[in-house]
Design an enzyme around this catalytic site. Structure first.
Site, PDB file in Angstrom:
ATOM      1  NE  ARG A 123      55.189  39.357  45.340  1.00 57.03           N
ATOM      2  CZ  ARG A 123      56.327  39.920  44.891  1.00 57.03           C
ATOM      3  NH1 ARG A 123      56.299  41.097  44.308  1.00 57.03           N
ATOM      4  NH2 ARG A 123      57.483  39.291  45.018  1.00 57.03           N
TER       5      ARG A 123
ATOM      6  CE  LYS B  26      38.001  30.383  41.115  1.00 56.89           C
ATOM      7  NZ  LYS B  26      38.866  30.860  42.182  1.00 56.89           N
TER       8      LYS B  26
HETATM    9  P1  13P Z   1      38.204  36.373  40.399  1.00 62.10           P
HETATM   10  O1  13P Z   1      37.053  36.010  41.314  1.00 62.10           O
HETATM   11  O2  13P Z   1      38.799  37.706  40.691  1.00 62.10           O
HETATM   12  O3  13P Z   1      37.838  36.150  38.967  1.00 62.10           O
HETATM   13  O4  13P Z   1      39.377  35.365  40.737  1.00 62.10           O
HETATM   14  C1  13P Z   1      39.086  34.050  40.909  1.00 62.10           C
HETATM   15  C2  13P Z   1      40.238  33.239  40.514  1.00 62.10           C
HETATM   16  O5  13P Z   1      40.729  32.443  41.272  1.00 62.10           O
HETATM   17  C3  13P Z   1      40.785  33.423  39.142  1.00 62.10           C
HETATM   18  O6  13P Z   1      41.644  32.370  38.838  1.00 62.10           O
END
Ligand code: 13P
Length: 335
Positions: free
Chosen positions: A44, A214
């Site tokens: 990881r 977001k």
């Molecule tokens: P994805 O763009 O793969 O959806 O991931 C964004 C993210 O931070 C999910 O918590």
């Protein structure tokens, strides 16, 4: 020390977005398994090392979201991830939620992680994190007002604790695209969710000028045969955002949610093109993608040291495309 608004604004600076590399140990382990790599702590680490050391990454990436495991790790050269990100002109951030758990008397989940968060935030700040992330996950079909309220309330308590600690909260209420629901469902549920989130943020005293939102884009369910095109995604996404997001929020950084890089970038470009002439869309509109940026790099690498250059080129190409999709955001209406 830059203030919350300065950091939030820098995270959504023209042409730049956020790289979400904060998969939990469980999720990251599954992704490594998927490409035939042993899911060890060092693999990881090696994978996140590959991502962060991609040459020129800072041209497109303003901030990287790390997991707590990665925050405690070092690059191969011995430098801690947070310091190495800062040295590359990329702000380090940290995922602070503890994942989802079933919400009683509903089919929904609520995100956990508030207990002890004040103390943990102080530790993350001392380790170099300047922003944080908390994700609520909402399946749109059958979602109850109770589930929306619980998730919005938790996001607001997290955001208030972050701002108290001098850390910019990324507020992520994700309405999931999994399922065969029509785009109308995504639009209605996202509208209700964002309304509740901003009501709760206000009730908790969170300063909207010191956050980054977001959200998901407004898209058709991934299994719905009738997929809305980019123009429709852009129109509906901006409609929902202008209904719900205060103009003082400096920026909106979309998650990719399972879209390919091509899809996510086409939608982001259409959103930005439309926003450039929309008085009701004053925020910077950029990306905070995970999978849409990193999937190609993970597959290209597949644990083979000789493939690192190829994998880094794939990440760089995806980041450049995402950056280009924000182009018209560099001159939003009203600035
Ligand atoms: P994805 O763009 O793969 O959806 O991931 C964004 C993210 O931070 C999910 O918590």
């Amino acid at each position: 020390m830059p203030g919350l608004h300065e950091v939030a604004t820098a995270l959504v600076a023209p042409g730049r977005g956020i790289l979400a590399a904060d998969e939990s140990i469980g999720t990251m382990s599954k992704r490594l398994d998927g490409v035939g790599v042993d899911a060890t702590e060092d693999n990881r680490r090696a994978y996140r090392d590959l991502l962060l050391t991609t040459p020129g990454l800072d041209a497109w990436i303003s901030g990287i979201i790390l997991s707590t495991e990665t925050l405690g790790q070092q690059l191969a050269d011995g430098s801690p991830f947070a310091a190495a990100a800062s040295a590359r002109g990329i702000m380090p951030g940290i995922k602070v939620d503890a994942g989802v758990t079933p919400l009683p008397f509903t089919d929904a989940t609520v995100t956990e992680g508030l207990d002890g968060l004040r103390g943990r935030l102080a530790g993350y700040r001392d380790a170099g994190a300047v922003f944080a992330k908390w994700r609520a996950a909402l399946a749109p079909v059958g979602l109850s007002p109770r589930a929306i309220h619980a998730n919005a309330h938790a996001l607001a308590r997290y955001a208030a604790l972050c701002q108290e600690a001098g850390i910019v909260p990324i507020v992520e209420p994700e309405v999931l695209m999994d399922g065969d629901h029509p785009i109308d469902t995504c639009e209605t549920v996202t509208n209700e969710t964002l309304r509740a989130v901003f009501d709760e943020l206000d009730a908790m005293g969170v300063d909207p000028s010191g956050i980054v939102l977001k959200p998901n884009m407004i898209v058709s369910g991934s299994d719905n045969p009738d997929q809305a095109g980019a123009e429709e995604v852009a129109r509906r996404t901006l409609q929902v955002l202008s209904n719900t997001v205060p103009p003082t929020v400096p920026g909106i950084a979309f998650l990719s949610g399972g879209q390919s890089n091509e899809q996510a970038c086409a939608n982001l470009a259409a959103i930005n093109a439309r926003a450039a002439t929309d008085e009701a869309a004053p925020w910077r509109l950029t990306f905070s993608f995970g999978r849409a940026l990193v999937n190609d790099a993970l597959q290209g690498w597949a644990g083979v040291a000789e493939h690192i250059d190829t994998a880094q080129r794939a990440l760089a190409d995806n980041c450049r495309r995402a950056s280009e999709a924000t182009a018209s955001a560099s001159a939003p209406v009203g600035t």
